[in-house]
Scaffold this motif. Structure first.
Motif, PDB file in Angstrom:
ATOM      1  N   PHE A  29       0.800  -1.223   0.000  1.00 40.05           N
ATOM      2  CA  PHE A  29       0.000   0.000   0.000  1.00 40.05           C
ATOM      3  C   PHE A  29       0.834   1.275   0.000  1.00 40.05           C
ATOM      4  O   PHE A  29       0.308   2.357  -0.255  1.00 40.05           O
ATOM      5  N   GLY A  30       2.111   1.185   0.350  1.00 47.13           N
ATOM      6  CA  GLY A  30       2.979   2.348   0.284  1.00 47.13           C
ATOM      7  C   GLY A  30       2.997   3.215   1.520  1.00 47.13           C
ATOM      8  O   GLY A  30       3.466   4.359   1.464  1.00 47.13           O
ATOM      9  N   TYR A  31       2.513   2.708   2.646  1.00 46.76           N
ATOM     10  CA  TYR A  31       2.607   3.443   3.920  1.00 46.76           C
ATOM     11  C   TYR A  31       2.643   2.443   5.067  1.00 46.76           C
ATOM     12  O   TYR A  31       2.321   1.261   4.896  1.00 46.76           O
ATOM     13  N   GLY A  32       3.069   2.928   6.233  1.00 48.72           N
ATOM     14  CA  GLY A  32       3.325   2.046   7.363  1.00 48.72           C
ATOM     15  C   GLY A  32       2.150   1.885   8.299  1.00 48.72           C
ATOM     16  O   GLY A  32       1.017   2.269   7.991  1.00 48.72           O
ATOM     17  N   TYR A  92      -8.540  -0.022  10.970  1.00 51.58           N
ATOM     18  CA  TYR A  92      -9.564   0.976  10.666  1.00 51.58           C
ATOM     19  C   TYR A  92      -8.962   2.295  10.185  1.00 51.58           C
ATOM     20  O   TYR A  92      -9.650   3.108   9.567  1.00 51.58           O
ATOM     21  N   TRP A  93      -7.693   2.509  10.469  1.00 54.36           N
ATOM     22  CA  TRP A  93      -7.033   3.763  10.140  1.00 54.36           C
ATOM     23  C   TRP A  93      -6.577   3.817   8.676  1.00 54.36           C
ATOM     24  O   TRP A  93      -6.149   4.864   8.191  1.00 54.36           O
ATOM     25  N   THR A  94      -6.649   2.700   7.986  1.00 57.27           N
ATOM     26  CA  THR A  94      -6.166   2.655   6.603  1.00 57.27           C
ATOM     27  C   THR A  94      -7.177   3.280   5.650  1.00 57.27           C
ATOM     28  O   THR A  94      -8.326   3.547   6.003  1.00 57.27           O
ATOM     29  N   LYS A  95      -6.751   3.490   4.411  1.00 53.41           N
ATOM     30  CA  LYS A  95      -7.687   3.878   3.366  1.00 53.41           C
ATOM     31  C   LYS A  95      -8.734   2.772   3.230  1.00 53.41           C
ATOM     32  O   LYS A  95      -8.401   1.587   3.321  1.00 53.41           O
ATOM     33  N   GLU A 100     -10.453  -3.002   3.248  1.00 49.31           N
ATOM     34  CA  GLU A 100     -11.220  -4.130   2.699  1.00 49.31           C
ATOM     35  C   GLU A 100     -10.295  -5.288   2.326  1.00 49.31           C
ATOM     36  O   GLU A 100     -10.600  -6.461   2.598  1.00 49.31           O
ATOM     37  N   ILE A 101      -9.157  -4.977   1.736  1.00 48.65           N
ATOM     38  CA  ILE A 101      -8.199  -6.018   1.362  1.00 48.65           C
ATOM     39  C   ILE A 101      -7.681  -6.740   2.598  1.00 48.65           C
ATOM     40  O   ILE A 101      -7.587  -7.975   2.629  1.00 48.65           O
ATOM     41  N   HIS A 156     -14.824   1.391  19.176  1.00 51.75           N
ATOM     42  CA  HIS A 156     -15.096   2.607  18.416  1.00 51.75           C
ATOM     43  C   HIS A 156     -14.378   2.467  17.085  1.00 51.75           C
ATOM     44  O   HIS A 156     -13.481   1.631  16.934  1.00 51.75           O
ATOM     45  N   ILE A 157     -14.781   3.283  16.132  1.00 53.14           N
ATOM     46  CA  ILE A 157     -14.161   3.244  14.809  1.00 53.14           C
ATOM     47  C   ILE A 157     -13.559   4.607  14.545  1.00 53.14           C
ATOM     48  O   ILE A 157     -14.264   5.565  14.212  1.00 53.14           O
ATOM     49  N   ASN A 158     -12.253   4.711  14.762  1.00 49.02           N
ATOM     50  CA  ASN A 158     -11.564   6.002  14.654  1.00 49.02           C
ATOM     51  C   ASN A 158     -12.236   6.994  15.601  1.00 49.02           C
ATOM     52  O   ASN A 158     -12.275   6.766  16.796  1.00 49.02           O
TER      53      ASN A 158
END
Length: 351
Positions: A29-32, A92-95, A100-101, A156-158
């Motif tokens: 994904f290109g980020y940590g 949950y913090w990802t795009k 979903e992936i 909680h979600i974010n």
């Protein structure tokens, strides 16, 4: 490490699992921020959870090796575990499209692992909750393609609590599909503040997180709007049983603050949601049973982590006010009902 005080049949609804081989999502994904496992860090075959190149947590082999898991289940006389991912994997913090992936990978993996012991292990899925449309899509796939009947979600979600309007379409679909949501605390606040000492994020923060989630559900009118929604809260509902009377009193005396989204006192919803039994003390179990009802408590251990119940079922079995039938219900039958399990498909005989 794990043991049992009796040979009563047991269905553990709170047990965690990690995939043995986690993809390099950071590279993909290109980020940590993602977790990977570094294997064989000692002679016992244990692993390090690595996050952004740093040690996040050491985990024993039984966390990712289902063969080792079932051996320990035999030793402590656990018939069945419903296994769910470790909350740090929620992502949950990802795009949303990346979440979903990750969720699809985790769900496919956990189903494949459970198929190795179909009468001993039941899969509990996860969803990309940061996007309700994608969460519903994955929920439908879990049910129709994977045969998953329960989903673990965070407290909680974010920055959204579970009463947020965005989640209402998901609750509606869950009712239609008869899916149970297992709510687990995570992402506690003040890691580097006042809670940073004495392991307080886990000892104080987690119970508070779960209590906040329950209060949001009840005062947010979620169970009023979705009466068939099945919810189970980890760790005996956190601190909610201890503060339930305070919450009910506050609702009565300050309706201007507490009754803004639901006119029904939170206490009226007691008996309409489940918790696990992970309270560590018979007196705490007595309080929990008085709040949610004996038929709404399921055995939960937080396996394989040390903060869980290491003598499986001990608190339930040593609680003198529970009859033999009560104990069988908490240790076994309540989980069968909550998770909608065909009893003939799982190991139900006593050890």
């Amino acid at each position: 490490m794990f043991s049992s005080v009796s040979k009563n049949r047991k269905f553990d609804v709170h047990a965690h699992h990690l995939p043995k081989d986690i993809p390099d999502f950071e590279k993909t994904f290109g980020y940590g921020g993602f977790v990977r496992l570094e294997h064989n860090v000692d002679a016992e075959g244990n692993a390090n959870m690595m996050k952004d190149g740093k040690l996040f947590r050491k985990v024993s082999r039984n966390c990712f090796d289902v063969h080792e898991r079932v051996k320990e289940m035999d030793k402590c006389h656990v018939n069945v575990q419903a296994i769910s991912t470790v909350p740090v994997m929620f992502s949950y913090w990802t795009k949303p499209e990346h979440g979903e992936i990750v969720s699809r990978f985790l769900n496919d993996d956990i189903v494949a692992e459970c198929k190795k012991y179909p009468d001993r292990l039941v899969p509990m899925g996860t969803l990309p909750m940061q996007n309700t449309e994608l969460a519903i899509k994955e929920l439908r796939r879990c049910v129709s393609e994977l045969g998953i009947k329960s989903i673990q979600i965070g407290s909680h979600i974010n920055n959204k609590s579970l009463d947020h309007p965005d989640f209402r379409p998901l609750w509606k679909v869950a009712e239609e599909l008869n899916v149970c949501f297992f709510v687990h605390p995570w992402d506690m606040h003040n890691w580097d503040g006042r809670l940073s000492k004495y392991w307080q994020p886990w000892l104080v923060g987690m119970p508070a997180e779960t209590s906040q989630a329950i209060c949001s559900i009840l005062m947010g009118g979620v169970l009023q709007e979705h009466p068939r929604l099945k919810l189970c809260f980890a760790h005996g509902g956190g601190s909610y049983p201890a503060i339930h009377a305070r919450v009910a009193h506050g609702f009565r005396v300050r309706p201007d603050l507490c009754a803004t989204d639901c006119k029904v006192n939170p206490s009226e919803f007691h008996g309409k949601f489940w918790t696990d039994s992970l309270v560590h003390d018979p007196e705490c179990l007595r309080l929990l049973a008085s709040v949610v009802g004996k038929n709404r408590i399921c055995l939960g251990t937080d396996y394989p982590f040390p903060l869980g119940e290491l003598e499986v079922g001990k608190v339930v079995e040593t609680y003198e006010d529970f009859s033999a039938q009560d104990k069988d219900n908490v240790l076994w039958k309540n989980a069968i009902e909550m998770l909608d399990i065909d009893e003939s498909t799982v190991k139900s005989a006593n050890f």
